[in-house]
Design a protein around this motif. Structure first.
Motif: not given
Length: 144
Positions: A63-72
């Motif tokens: 897994i290269m990267e994680i984060g939060n989605s623009l839409k939630r």
């Protein structure tokens, strides 16, 4: 099998004459071919992407990267194939592991030119890393 080298290094951390042993780099499991995978949390569950990253890495996924989605929040977990040439074995293994399907069709809100007209913020631009081949968007159904 033991922690002697680590214990010795800790004891000598401030000793300028101590020669630290080079770390052996363990190659990644070759059971799965490599793919550039990004995970985004599409829920309000704090730390979900990190937990999924850890779980998938333990199973051999890189897994290269994680984060939060623009839409939630997003209702469903989806695997988006950003690069149509992404390795099919990795895609199938992810589908099975996450119990979801993959698609090559991005929703409008994930496209570069998307800008929410109801928001004063400019949302145009990349919604994921430009080198990502496979984008996992975690949805509320992942929490069930």
């Amino acid at each position: 099998g033991n922690f002697n080298e680590i214990s010795d290094a800790i004891k000598n951390i401030f000793n300028p004459d101590y020669k630290f042993k080079e770390m052996e780099i363990v190659p990644q499991s070759d059971t799965l071919p490599s793919a550039v995978i990004e995970i985004q949390n599409g829920t309000w569950e704090v730390g979900l992407a990190g937990r999924v990253q850890k779980n998938l890495q333990e199973k051999g996924f890189g897994i290269m990267e994680i984060g939060n989605s623009l839409k939630r929040p997003l209702a469903s977990t989806t695997i988006y194939l950003i690069n149509n040439n992404a390795n099919i074995a990795v895609i199938k293994a992810l589908e099975q592991e996450l119990n979801t399907n993959s698609t090559t069709t991005l929703p409008d809100w994930l496209k570069y030119e998307y800008d929410d007209i109801e928001s004063a913020t400019d949302e145009t631009g990349n919604k994921f890393n430009t080198t990502t081949e496979i984008l996992i968007m975690l949805g509320e159904n992942y929490l069930e």
